[in-house]
Design a protein around this motif. Sequence first.
Motif, PDB file in Angstrom:
ATOM      1  N   ASN A  73      -5.639  21.921   0.905  1.00 11.00           N
ATOM      2  CA  ASN A  73      -4.396  21.248   1.297  1.00 11.00           C
ATOM      3  C   ASN A  73      -4.518  19.725   1.269  1.00 11.00           C
ATOM      4  O   ASN A  73      -3.588  19.025   0.855  1.00 11.00           O
ATOM      5  N   MET A  74      -5.652  19.207   1.691  1.00 11.21           N
ATOM      6  CA  MET A  74      -5.809  17.752   1.723  1.00 11.21           C
ATOM      7  C   MET A  74      -5.984  17.175   0.315  1.00 11.21           C
ATOM      8  O   MET A  74      -5.518  16.067   0.030  1.00 11.21           O
ATOM      9  N   LEU A  75      -6.634  17.914  -0.573  1.00 15.28           N
ATOM     10  CA  LEU A  75      -6.709  17.468  -1.969  1.00 15.28           C
ATOM     11  C   LEU A  75      -5.311  17.422  -2.589  1.00 15.28           C
ATOM     12  O   LEU A  75      -4.970  16.487  -3.318  1.00 15.28           O
ATOM     13  N   SER A  76      -4.516  18.441  -2.277  1.00 11.46           N
ATOM     14  CA  SER A  76      -3.144  18.477  -2.790  1.00 11.46           C
ATOM     15  C   SER A  76      -2.321  17.326  -2.212  1.00 11.46           C
ATOM     16  O   SER A  76      -1.546  16.684  -2.926  1.00 11.46           O
ATOM     17  N   LEU A  77      -2.505  17.047  -0.921  1.00  6.08           N
ATOM     18  CA  LEU A  77      -1.783  15.944  -0.277  1.00  6.08           C
ATOM     19  C   LEU A  77      -2.171  14.607  -0.906  1.00  6.08           C
ATOM     20  O   LEU A  77      -1.306  13.754  -1.166  1.00  6.08           O
ATOM     21  N   TRP A  78      -3.459  14.420  -1.160  1.00  4.55           N
ATOM     22  CA  TRP A  78      -3.924  13.158  -1.739  1.00  4.55           C
ATOM     23  C   TRP A  78      -3.470  12.995  -3.182  1.00  4.55           C
ATOM     24  O   TRP A  78      -3.245  11.866  -3.648  1.00  4.55           O
ATOM     25  N   TRP A  79      -3.313  14.095  -3.883  1.00  4.24           N
ATOM     26  CA  TRP A  79      -2.891  14.036  -5.282  1.00  4.24           C
ATOM     27  C   TRP A  79      -1.380  13.838  -5.400  1.00  4.24           C
ATOM     28  O   TRP A  79      -0.898  13.021  -6.188  1.00  4.24           O
ATOM     29  N   LEU A  80      -0.612  14.574  -4.598  1.00  5.29           N
ATOM     30  CA  LEU A  80       0.849  14.523  -4.693  1.00  5.29           C
ATOM     31  C   LEU A  80       1.465  13.410  -3.854  1.00  5.29           C
ATOM     32  O   LEU A  80       2.529  12.880  -4.186  1.00  5.29           O
ATOM     33  N   GLY A  81       0.804  13.039  -2.747  1.00  5.94           N
ATOM     34  CA  GLY A  81       1.389  12.109  -1.798  1.00  5.94           C
ATOM     35  C   GLY A  81       1.657  10.706  -2.308  1.00  5.94           C
ATOM     36  O   GLY A  81       2.801  10.217  -2.211  1.00  5.94           O
ATOM     37  N   PRO A  82       0.656   9.997  -2.841  1.00  7.33           N
ATOM     38  CA  PRO A  82       0.885   8.603  -3.252  1.00  7.33           C
ATOM     39  C   PRO A  82       2.014   8.394  -4.245  1.00  7.33           C
ATOM     40  O   PRO A  82       2.828   7.480  -4.051  1.00  7.33           O
TER      41      PRO A  82
ATOM     42  N   ASP B 290       0.846  -1.192   0.000  1.00  6.01           N
ATOM     43  CA  ASP B 290       0.000   0.000   0.000  1.00  6.01           C
ATOM     44  C   ASP B 290       0.880   1.240   0.000  1.00  6.01           C
ATOM     45  O   ASP B 290       1.358   1.683   1.047  1.00  6.01           O
ATOM     46  N   PRO B 291       1.138   1.828  -1.172  1.00  7.99           N
ATOM     47  CA  PRO B 291       1.999   3.011  -1.251  1.00  7.99           C
ATOM     48  C   PRO B 291       1.297   4.292  -0.828  1.00  7.99           C
ATOM     49  O   PRO B 291       1.824   5.390  -1.054  1.00  7.99           O
ATOM     50  N   ARG B 292       0.132   4.184  -0.210  1.00  7.15           N
ATOM     51  CA  ARG B 292      -0.607   5.361   0.241  1.00  7.15           C
ATOM     52  C   ARG B 292      -0.759   5.404   1.770  1.00  7.15           C
ATOM     53  O   ARG B 292      -1.460   6.271   2.292  1.00  7.15           O
ATOM     54  N   LEU B 293      -0.130   4.492   2.470  1.00  9.84           N
ATOM     55  CA  LEU B 293      -0.368   4.369   3.911  1.00  9.84           C
ATOM     56  C   LEU B 293       0.015   5.635   4.672  1.00  9.84           C
ATOM     57  O   LEU B 293      -0.778   6.145   5.482  1.00  9.84           O
ATOM     58  N   VAL B 294       1.203   6.172   4.443  1.00 10.20           N
ATOM     59  CA  VAL B 294       1.623   7.375   5.151  1.00 10.20           C
ATOM     60  C   VAL B 294       0.776   8.563   4.730  1.00 10.20           C
ATOM     61  O   VAL B 294       0.407   9.396   5.560  1.00 10.20           O
ATOM     62  N   THR B 295       0.439   8.636   3.452  1.00 10.17           N
ATOM     63  CA  THR B 295      -0.439   9.711   2.979  1.00 10.17           C
ATOM     64  C   THR B 295      -1.780   9.666   3.698  1.00 10.17           C
ATOM     65  O   THR B 295      -2.295  10.697   4.144  1.00 10.17           O
TER      66      THR B 295
END
Length: 287
Positions: A142-151, A71-76
Motif C-alpha cells: 500500500n505504501m509503495l502504491s501511495l508513493w507512486w500514485l500520490g505525488p 513540494d508537491p509530495r508534502l501530503v503524500t
Amino acid sequence: MEDQAVCCYRHPDRETGVRCVRCERPICPDCMVSASVGFQCPECVSTGSGTGQSPRANTPRTVAGGAVTADPRLVTKALLGVNLAVFIAVYFVGDSLTDALTLIGKAYDPNLPGEVGVANGQWYRLLTSMFAHQEIWHIGFNMLSLWWLGPPLEAALGRARFLALFLVAGLGGNALAYLLSPQNMGTLGASGAIFGMLGATAVLMRRLNYDMRPVIALLALNLLFTFTFAGISWQAHLGGLVVGTVVAYGMVHAPRDKRALVQWGTCALMLLVIAAVVIVRTVQLNG
C-alpha cells in the motif's frame, strides 16, 4: 514511422499532450497553470504575457485549480508517515490496538461488556481502519502504491484536494465494506483509498489526453488480484475505486467559474452517500 514523443520543456523526461495556450510550449501537470481557456506555462504566467494583468493576478494554479507548491509530495509524505507510525505502534502495542482501530460492523468482545463495532456507535473505525495495517507485505504494497500514485495526483490537484480525495475514497471503501461484509469480519488498510487514487489517476490521464493503456492495465491487474485472492476486501477496493473516480471527475472537469462549488460539492455529495450507507447498515444490524 512512429511520431516522436513530445516532452515538457521544463521536464524533458515527462511526455505530455498539453501545450501553453500562449507560447505553445509543451507542459506537464507540474507546469500547467489554469487559464480562462486551456493552460499556460509558468513563464507566461509570471510575466502576465499579453493579459494586461500583474503577475499576482495570474497566481500559478494546478489543473484542478489548487495552488502550485514547491513540494508537491508534502501530503503524500504526511500520509506515509501516519501509516508507518500506526504500523509501528501496532507492532509494539499488539492486537489490542489493532482491535481498537479495525473496521468491524458489530461483534461481541469477550474482554469488554457487550458488543463493539461501528453499529455500536464506534464511528471512528471508518477512519482509523484506513491507517491500520498488520502484515508487513500489506503496508509495504500500500505504501509503495501511495508513493507512486500520490505525488502526480498531489501536483495536479493541489494539497487540499488531494487529501480530500484520499480521505473520501477511503471512507467510501470502508462504507461499502461495512454494508456488504459479515458484521463480525474485520477490515483494515489503506487499500480503499489507494484504489480511489487509481481511479483518479485514470480520470486525470484522460483529462490530459495521456496514453490510458498503462493505468488501465494496472487497474485490471489490481482488480484481478482483488477478486481471485482470499482475505482481500473486494468491497473496500470497489467502493474506494468508485468514490475516488467520481470525486476526481468533479475536480478536474469543474468549470472554472464554478470550480470550488462543483469540486467541494462533489465531495459533499459523496460524503452524504457514505453517511446514508452507514446509517442503513447500522439500522439493519441493530434492528
